[in-house]
Design an enzyme around this catalytic site. Structure first.
Site, mmCIF file in Angstrom:
data_model
loop_
_atom_site.group_PDB
_atom_site.id
_atom_site.type_symbol
_atom_site.label_atom_id
_atom_site.label_comp_id
_atom_site.label_asym_id
_atom_site.label_seq_id
_atom_site.Cartn_x
_atom_site.Cartn_y
_atom_site.Cartn_z
ATOM 1 N N ARG A 67 -17.233 -0.842 -1.968
ATOM 2 C CA ARG A 67 -17.031 0.540 -2.380
ATOM 3 C C ARG A 67 -16.896 0.670 -3.905
ATOM 4 N NH1 ARG A 67 -11.894 4.086 -0.723
ATOM 5 N NH2 ARG A 67 -10.983 2.680 -2.215
ATOM 6 N N LYS A 95 -0.669 7.384 9.055
ATOM 7 C CA LYS A 95 -0.170 6.016 8.885
ATOM 8 C C LYS A 95 0.844 5.629 9.964
ATOM 9 C CE LYS A 95 -2.078 4.443 5.077
ATOM 10 N NZ LYS A 95 -1.327 3.806 4.066
ATOM 11 N N CYS A 154 30.083 -20.536 -8.636
ATOM 12 C CA CYS A 154 28.654 -20.297 -8.858
ATOM 13 C C CYS A 154 27.865 -21.522 -8.415
ATOM 14 C CB CYS A 154 28.400 -20.010 -10.336
ATOM 15 S SG CYS A 154 26.653 -19.994 -10.746
ATOM 16 N N CYS A 172 28.939 -14.522 -11.648
ATOM 17 C CA CYS A 172 29.279 -15.750 -12.353
ATOM 18 C C CYS A 172 29.506 -15.352 -13.808
ATOM 19 C CB CYS A 172 28.129 -16.756 -12.260
ATOM 20 S SG CYS A 172 28.262 -18.073 -13.479
ATOM 21 N N LYS A 223 -7.559 3.117 11.859
ATOM 22 C CA LYS A 223 -7.753 2.921 10.424
ATOM 23 C C LYS A 223 -7.748 1.419 10.181
ATOM 24 C CE LYS A 223 -6.578 4.466 5.850
ATOM 25 N NZ LYS A 223 -6.725 3.183 5.174
ATOM 26 N N GLU A 251 -9.978 7.580 15.154
ATOM 27 C CA GLU A 251 -10.470 6.210 15.018
ATOM 28 C C GLU A 251 -9.343 5.342 14.492
ATOM 29 O OE1 GLU A 251 -13.722 6.308 12.252
ATOM 30 O OE2 GLU A 251 -14.723 7.944 13.303
ATOM 31 N N SER A 297 -12.384 8.588 -0.367
ATOM 32 C CA SER A 297 -11.138 7.994 0.086
ATOM 33 C C SER A 297 -10.496 8.963 1.082
ATOM 34 C CB SER A 297 -10.251 7.777 -1.127
ATOM 35 O OG SER A 297 -9.133 7.041 -0.767
ATOM 36 N N LEU A 298 -9.310 8.651 1.547
ATOM 37 C CA LEU A 298 -8.663 9.523 2.531
ATOM 38 C C LEU A 298 -7.284 9.925 2.046
ATOM 39 C CD1 LEU A 298 -9.423 7.485 5.769
ATOM 40 C CD2 LEU A 298 -10.306 9.768 5.264
ATOM 41 N N CYS A 302 25.343 -20.206 -18.007
ATOM 42 C CA CYS A 302 24.860 -20.542 -16.664
ATOM 43 C C CYS A 302 23.329 -20.623 -16.668
ATOM 44 C CB CYS A 302 25.325 -19.496 -15.656
ATOM 45 S SG CYS A 302 24.622 -19.744 -14.022
ATOM 46 N N CYS A 349 26.219 -23.287 -11.684
ATOM 47 C CA CYS A 349 26.971 -23.948 -12.754
ATOM 48 C C CYS A 349 28.406 -24.301 -12.368
ATOM 49 C CB CYS A 349 26.953 -23.097 -14.019
ATOM 50 S SG CYS A 349 27.945 -21.601 -13.855
ATOM 51 N N ASP A 361 -7.827 -2.090 8.523
ATOM 52 C CA ASP A 361 -7.283 -2.578 7.263
ATOM 53 C C ASP A 361 -8.176 -3.676 6.710
ATOM 54 O OD1 ASP A 361 -5.623 -2.720 5.157
ATOM 55 O OD2 ASP A 361 -3.952 -3.659 6.206
ATOM 56 N N ASP A 377 0.840 -1.205 0.000
ATOM 57 C CA ASP A 377 0.000 0.000 0.000
ATOM 58 C C ASP A 377 0.873 1.251 0.000
ATOM 59 O OD1 ASP A 377 -2.749 -1.147 2.101
ATOM 60 O OD2 ASP A 377 -1.792 -1.973 0.339
ATOM 61 N N ALA A 378 1.973 1.185 0.772
ATOM 62 C CA ALA A 378 2.828 2.370 0.883
ATOM 63 C C ALA A 378 3.459 2.712 -0.461
ATOM 64 C CB ALA A 378 3.916 2.142 1.923
ATOM 65 N N GLU A 379 3.891 1.662 -1.172
ATOM 66 C CA GLU A 379 4.507 1.901 -2.483
ATOM 67 C C GLU A 379 3.450 2.433 -3.446
ATOM 68 O OE1 GLU A 379 7.042 1.839 -5.864
ATOM 69 O OE2 GLU A 379 7.297 2.173 -3.748
ATOM 70 N N LYS A 424 -10.710 12.811 12.264
ATOM 71 C CA LYS A 424 -11.836 13.470 11.597
ATOM 72 C C LYS A 424 -12.278 14.677 12.410
ATOM 73 C CE LYS A 424 -13.487 9.020 9.918
ATOM 74 N NZ LYS A 424 -14.501 7.976 10.023
ATOM 75 N N ASP A 477 0.817 4.166 -2.601
ATOM 76 C CA ASP A 477 0.584 5.557 -2.206
ATOM 77 C C ASP A 477 1.650 6.475 -2.790
ATOM 78 O OD1 ASP A 477 -0.640 4.958 1.166
ATOM 79 O OD2 ASP A 477 -1.590 4.865 -0.790
ATOM 80 N N TYR A 533 -18.463 3.198 10.779
ATOM 81 C CA TYR A 533 -17.888 4.483 11.166
ATOM 82 C C TYR A 533 -18.647 5.707 10.680
ATOM 83 C CZ TYR A 533 -15.048 3.198 7.052
ATOM 84 O OH TYR A 533 -14.613 2.748 5.845
HETATM 85 S S1 IVH Z 1 -13.774 7.292 6.779
HETATM 86 C C1 IVH Z 1 -14.235 10.126 4.865
HETATM 87 N N1 IVH Z 1 -12.835 5.860 8.791
HETATM 88 O O1 IVH Z 1 -9.862 3.632 4.545
HETATM 89 C C2 IVH Z 1 -14.272 9.047 3.896
HETATM 90 N N2 IVH Z 1 -12.356 5.133 6.593
HETATM 91 O O2 IVH Z 1 -8.129 5.026 2.740
HETATM 92 C C3 IVH Z 1 -13.423 7.892 4.204
HETATM 93 N N3 IVH Z 1 -11.044 3.061 6.492
HETATM 94 O O3 IVH Z 1 -12.250 3.969 2.003
HETATM 95 C C4 IVH Z 1 -14.010 6.900 5.098
HETATM 96 N N4 IVH Z 1 -10.859 2.767 8.657
HETATM 97 O O4 IVH Z 1 -12.404 1.882 3.533
HETATM 98 C C5 IVH Z 1 -12.920 5.983 7.449
HETATM 99 N N5 IVH Z 1 -12.102 4.706 10.651
HETATM 100 C C6 IVH Z 1 -12.179 4.829 9.335
HETATM 101 C C7 IVH Z 1 -11.579 3.891 8.471
HETATM 102 C C8 IVH Z 1 -11.686 4.081 7.090
HETATM 103 C C9 IVH Z 1 -10.561 2.275 7.473
HETATM 104 C C10 IVH Z 1 -10.863 2.800 5.064
HETATM 105 C C11 IVH Z 1 -12.093 3.050 4.229
HETATM 106 C C12 IVH Z 1 -11.668 4.121 3.249
HETATM 107 C C13 IVH Z 1 -10.189 3.931 3.225
HETATM 108 C C14 IVH Z 1 -9.489 5.176 2.749
#
Ligand code: IVH
Length: 688
Positions: free
Chosen positions: A145, A325, A418, A436, A124, A122, A90-91, A441, A421, A126, A42-44, A301, A46, A237
């Site tokens: 989604r 993160k 090697c 080598c 996050k 909250e 998304s976030l 080889c 070979c 996974d 995910d990080a890569e 939030k 991102d 959430y």
């Molecule tokens: S809020 C505001 N709250 O992370 C709109 N998302 O990277 C985003 N996710 O699509 C949703 N934990 O599937 C929210 N506590 C949390 C979350 C959360 C995991 C996921 C969610 C979102 C994705 C975005």
């Protein structure tokens, strides 16, 4: 060249870059969202995504299929599409406290507010983002989604989850009309472990991580495994529709969700300012391993819904929320063995076989030790207990040895012959790698074939490890060009190869023959000539013959080509076998159009002109020569030692004294991601 022509070619290049990035990201989005088989972390992802965002912002160009136009991926066939009445957003991410502070300042500036903004923190989760829709209190449907606008209707599977209420609780009036609740479906760690134990027992491949297992379960179409669905958990959430007027805060939404009968993360907290929110984040980070589920950070939030409305949404992400993160996972494990693998250029790489260990949800069982110098420096020995981490990417690395736990005394050394070979290995002066030298080889050929098939090279779809291994075992291929002489009869003799797959592979090979000069250069597998260098070389020489004929001096005149790369190129083309190979490829129909040579940036030009860089340590993906090429191609200079005149020190793993000197002179230190960001978005002249 006139200025206009220069501008045109450079904007053409930027467009190509954009297209390549969009293609790459779209591929990984499908792997992640549709196939549940991520190829990169995910990080890569991102990081590349941010690169695309930056490039789009800089050029004002957004391609029609750019992933920034959507959130997630389109529905796979099999499930009914389920449009979301309110888009699922998304976030954006913050990787460190500085980025988080910048966010907090940004929102307060926008709100024109000096006092602190209350935040809900909250975990996050996974898992898989999901929407549940209720009509007059009764479950109507549940959807993934998808691309944020349209998901997949997975109601039947979702209804199996015990934490999905089929009827909302509470007074009738509270759940009148349409209610849509959003949250995450996840597989708790204990259930994940049990599921994988069962799978191993049945000789099925275990799931890589809980998220993949959850995503796969939700999208089961046939032979639905009820036990697996039952093990999933839905945590709510937010609600996008149906909230009563008196609910005016995110914290109140969470209370209402609980009243309706949903599970809300108990780790959630309301914080009165950023400082307490960060403290809360740190507390969760410290408890991370003890939590019953996988989380990859926290989500902050803005609590007041009125402020959320004022802040609004930018493109696909709300301004009022941000994901903070967690840093990469570290664990202890034991080095069971150290073996030597032989790469396509013959480079011998020591690889540590590790006692399997779960790292950020993925089981890690090996880690590259790169070369002899690295083994010596870290002094890794068989039997050692080591600290391993997955550093923001899928590639695990050994950070250090826990010396107190050492049992064996013997140091480890690369073999003199090697392992594939038996040829005596060679080490070039000044190089860290041992190679080598044998042209025939088998290990080299295997990896060369896989490299040629890779996406950056000739992109031969369907030519994977299993097929390459069989082709070599059955002696159907003895050299690289043999690949293009394969006939259908040859392929049909391979295991599990039907008419259709054979025909597909032949079509892929036919398509791969029509390529470009940079791709062909990558495919040749000259050490240090990766995508960046190949592009510079192709742009400068325009044609293979011109490149092959180039002297060392001419090569060094190319910005981005240093002595190491120049030597590798000369050595490669001086070898008659390599020239012959290229000749055969040509004869077998491999074609690359000649391009008009383009002047590359001279040292005094380019966005990084006059900037002095020093490289130190091992970067996660770029080799030193590659990093140098990328910097020089933009007019920057790379020097060997840190001085007052140095602008940037680029530091990777195991960086040493240069890093200390950088601190002494207060020179900016970049990691690879920061370097990439700088290369994409160089500072303007008056900014620095
Ligand atoms: S809020 C505001 N709250 O992370 C709109 N998302 O990277 C985003 N996710 O699509 C949703 N934990 O599937 C929210 N506590 C949390 C979350 C959360 C995991 C996921 C969610 C979102 C994705 C975005």
């Amino acid at each position: 060249m006139s200025k206009r022509v220069m501008e045109k070619t450079s904007s053409g290049r930027v467009r190509k870059q954009l297209e390549a990035l969009v293609r790459d990201l779209n591929h990984h989005m499908r792997c992640y969202h549709v196939e549940d088989k991520p190829e990169i972390s995910d990080a890569e992802f991102d990081r590349r995504y941010r690169r695309l965002e930056a490039l789009e912002a800089k050029t004002g160009l957004q391609l029609p299929d750019s992933p920034t136009r959507r959130v997630g991926a389109a529905p796979a066939e099999g499930f009914e599409p389920a449009p979301h009445r309110v888009p699922m957003l998304s976030l954006s991410n913050a990787m460190n406290e500085a980025e988080l502070r910048a966010w907090d300042e940004r929102i307060r500036r926008q709100l024109d507010r000096d006092e602190a903004v209350a935040l809900v923190v909250e975990p996050k989760l996974d898992g898989v983002g999901v929407e549940l829709v209720y009509q007059d209190g009764a479950f109507l449907l549940g959807a993934t989604r998808g691309d944020g606008a349209v998901g997949e209707d997975v109601s039947a599977n979702l209804k199996m989850l015990l934490s999905v209420p089929l009827q909302l609780a509470g007074p009738e009036a509270q759940c009148h009309g349409r209610v849509s609740v959003r949250g995450e479906v996840l597989l708790p760690l204990r259930a994940f472990e049990r599921l994988n134990r069962l799978r191993r027992g049945r000789e099925l491949e275990p799931f890589a991580n809980p998220r993949n297992a959850a995503a796969g379960a939700l999208r089961m179409l046939h032979d639905v495994d009820i036990e697996r669905l039952r093990a999933l958990e839905f945590r709510a959430y937010t609600a996008a529709e149906g909230l009563p007027k008196e609910v005016t805060r995110q914290s109140e939404i969470l209370e209402r969700l609980k009243d309706w009968g949903f599970l809300v993360s108990p780790e959630t907290a309301l914080c009165k300012n950023l400082k307490t929110a960060i403290a809360r984040h740190q507390k969760l980070l410290a408890r991370r391993e003890k939590l019953p589920m996988e989380i990859d950070g926290t989500v902050l939030k803005v609590d007041a819904l009125a402020l959320q409305r004022d802040l609004g949404v930018l493109a696909r992400v709300p301004r009022w929320a941000i994901a903070f993160k967690f840093p990469p996972h570290q664990e202890h494990t034991v080095v069971e063995d150290i073996f030597t693998s032989v790469g396509r250029s013959g480079a011998l790489t020591p690889v540590a076989r590790l006692a399997p260990i779960a790292l950020g949800g993925v089981t890690v069982s090996s880690a590259s030790l790169h070369n002899q110098d690295e083994v010596t420096r870290k002094d890794v020995r068989i039997g050692d207990t080591v600290v391993v981490q997955r550093a923001g990417d899928v590639i695990p690395q050994i950070v250090s040895v826990v010396k107190g736990k050492r049992r064996r005394k013997a140091r480890w050394k690369l073999p003199k012959r090697c392992p594939a070979c038996g040829a005596a290995v060679q080490r070039e002066e000044g190089e860290a790698v041992v190679r080598c030298p044998a042209a025939a080889c088998p290990a080299k050929l295997r990896n060369r074939l896989l490299h040629v098939a890779s996406r950056a090279a000739l992109d031969v779809d369907g030519l994977g490890e299993k097929i390459v291994d069989q082709l070599l075992e059955q002696k159907k291929i003895k050299s690289l060009p043999d690949l293009f002489e394969l006939r259908k009869e040859d392929l049909l003799e391979l295991e599990r190869m039907g008419e259709k797959s054979a025909a597909n592979l032949l079509t892929s090979l036919k398509r791969a023959r029509k390529t470009t000069l940079p791709r062909l250069l990558i495919a040749l597998g000259i050490p240090e000539v990766g995508a960046g260098v190949a592009e510079v070389l192709a742009a400068h020489f325009g044609d293979m013959d011109a490149l092959m004929a180039a002297s060392e001096e001419e090569l060094l005149a190319v910005n981005g080509v240093g002595e190491v790369i120049a030597r590798h190129i000369i050595v490669h083309f001086a070898e008659p076998a390599n020239r012959e190979e290229l000749g055969r490829l040509r004869k077998l129909g491999v074609r690359w159009p000649t391009q008009a040579p383009v002047a590359t940036a001279a040292a005094s030009e380019g966005p990084l002109a006059d900037k002095v860089f020093v490289l130190t340590g091992t970067l996660p993906t770029l080799s030193r020569a590659e990093a140098r090429a990328l910097i020089e191609a933009r007019g920057g200079q790379v020097k060997g030692a840190v001085s007052k005149k140095t602008h940037y020190v680029v530091a990777g793993d195991a960086a040493g004294s240069k890093l200390r000197r950088a601190a002494e002179f207060e020179i900016k230190v970049l990691d690879e991601a920061a370097l990439q960001a700088l290369l994409e978005n160089p500072p303007t002249r008056d900014e620095d």
